[in-house]
Design an enzyme around this catalytic site. Structure first.
Site, short mmCIF file in Angstrom:
data_model
loop_
_atom_site.label_atom_id
_atom_site.label_comp_id
_atom_site.label_asym_id
_atom_site.label_seq_id
_atom_site.Cartn_x
_atom_site.Cartn_y
_atom_site.Cartn_z
N CYS A 1 0.82 -1.22 0.00
CA CYS A 1 0.00 0.00 0.00
C CYS A 1 0.85 1.27 0.00
CB CYS A 1 -0.89 0.04 1.25
SG CYS A 1 -1.94 -1.40 1.49
N CYS B 1 -2.74 4.91 2.73
CA CYS B 1 -3.87 4.03 2.44
C CYS B 1 -4.93 4.12 3.54
CB CYS B 1 -3.38 2.58 2.30
SG CYS B 1 -4.70 1.42 1.84
N CYS C 1 -2.39 -2.98 -3.69
CA CYS C 1 -3.67 -2.78 -3.02
C CYS C 1 -4.68 -2.18 -4.00
CB CYS C 1 -3.48 -1.85 -1.83
SG CYS C 1 -5.01 -1.33 -1.02
N CYS D 1 -5.80 1.74 -2.48
CA CYS D 1 -4.96 2.94 -2.63
C CYS D 1 -4.14 2.94 -3.91
CB CYS D 1 -4.04 3.10 -1.42
SG CYS D 1 -2.79 1.79 -1.27
#
Length: 368
Positions: free
Chosen positions: A50, A54, A81, A84
């Protein structure tokens, strides 16, 4: 276990080193926007990485690792991810890039060849160009990083994290198991029952993560995990030697970790390790010669060819050096072009330059 030979891996010269873990931890839990572009966060319990900002629920500190760039995170076995979008820029990715990325995630252990791209109506050169323009890496490099990352996540964990936890981050629940089987020759649990094995460890060095394989014969592989061709080398080695690669410790790996640490710390320039490289007779002779080139010294490909009794065989020497998968210890980085320029290093020319500069500094500072 895995070995850490330095506080943090050193990225290419165009990128900065990572801040301290404490500083990154504070920024991550505070969702500090100033940390954007400085580091990425890998979450072990979900298998994703991330941005620092995030909005997902924050994991426990012991379940996170930090990475300097997407390539590091991918090779550590994490996928981006979906919340994000850590590898997306401000502008949304082109539709073709999204299509290609989704194809990888649908089968992260598989291969999508240029022929298969063409069968899908996608021009391979267009795919390569658009992916590189948006992510800074080609589509094939991205797919290769996902395959290698999935398999290498087992190396260094030794079962401390269950397969179920690994699988939570995969589109395919069997992705981790299949990645290990394809690369190492057996599923994680089955591998331990194999009669002859090569034991694998991951080392973290100032130049990035390296994979080492060894058994009682010696060190078979020591190379950077993002090196192009390493995946094929492991499969070829496994098939040729009729072995399975399993995560585990071995005295040669322990010694290699110790001596590499001393090398990067400037306390060692030569190595005393049993080596077991696999190659043709000419490659074996070439690799033996490489070990006679001293630290802070260089030879041209033509000089090396003459020393081997093959004047004019510079290209053959280059190919032999390119097949060396015991980096640093078999120092192919000490062979350069006749005009002094750096060429032909599987780990990347920036690493070759770093190694040569490092050894020259040590030579200058050595007592007379």
């Amino acid at each position: 276990m895995s070995y850490h030979l330095a506080p943090a891996p050193m990225p290419p010269p165009t990128e900065s080193a990572l801040p301290s873990r404490d500083a990154m931890m504070r920024a991550f839990y505070a969702r500090d926007s100033a940390a954007e572009g400085i580091f990425l966060v890998g979450v072990h319990t979900t298998g994703i990485f991330c941005r620092p900002t995030c909005g997902a629920r924050k994991p426990k500190p012991e379940n996170i690792s930090f990475y300097a760039n997407p390539s590091e995170a991918l090779h550590a076995g994490f996928r981006p991810c979906k919340l994000c979008k850590p590898i997306d820029r401000e502008l949304p990715p082109p539709p073709l890039v999204i299509q290609l990325r989704e194809a990888v995630e649908a089968d992260p252990t598989g291969r999508i060849t240029e022929k298969e791209l063409a069968a899908r109506g996608i021009d391979p050169s267009t795919a390569r160009r658009q992916f590189r323009r948006y992510y800074g890496m080609t589509f094939q490099a991205y797919a290769r990083a996902r395959r290698m990352g999935l398999a290498l996540r087992e190396v260094g964990h030794h079962g401390n994290v269950t397969e179920a936890q690994f699988a939570q981050g995969f589109e395919s629940a069997s992705g981790f198991r299949e990645a290990v089987r394809r690369l190492f020759g057996a599923a994680p649990r089955d591998a331990a029952a194999t009669r002859r094995v090569l034991f694998a460890e991951r080392f973290t060095t100032p130049l990035g993560r390296m994979l080492a394989l060894a058994d009682d014969e010696g060190l078979h592989v020591l190379d950077f995990v993002d090196r192009r061709g390493l995946e094929r080398k492991l499969i070829t080695l496994r098939e040729r030697l009729k072995v399975t690669v399993v995560p585990g410790s071995h005295p040669t790996l322990t010694a290699a970790a110790s001596q590499l640490a001393e090398y990067f710390a400037g306390r060692r320039t030569t190595f005393d390790l049993p080596l077991a490289p696999t190659g043709t007779p000419f490659e074996q002779v070439a690799w033996a010669h490489l070990r006679t080139i001293g630290p802070a010294e260089t030879q041209s490909y033509s000089q090396m060819a003459s020393a081997l009794g093959r004047p004019g065989a510079s290209r053959a020497v280059g190919r032999a050096n390119g097949m060396n998968y015991i980096s640093i210890i078999i120092p192919c980085h000490r062979v350069i072009a006749a005009d002094g320029k750096l060429t032909g290093y599987g780990g990347g020319l920036w690493r070759k330059q770093w190694l040569l500069d490092h050894e020259r500094r040590l030579a200058v500072s050595a007592p007379a």
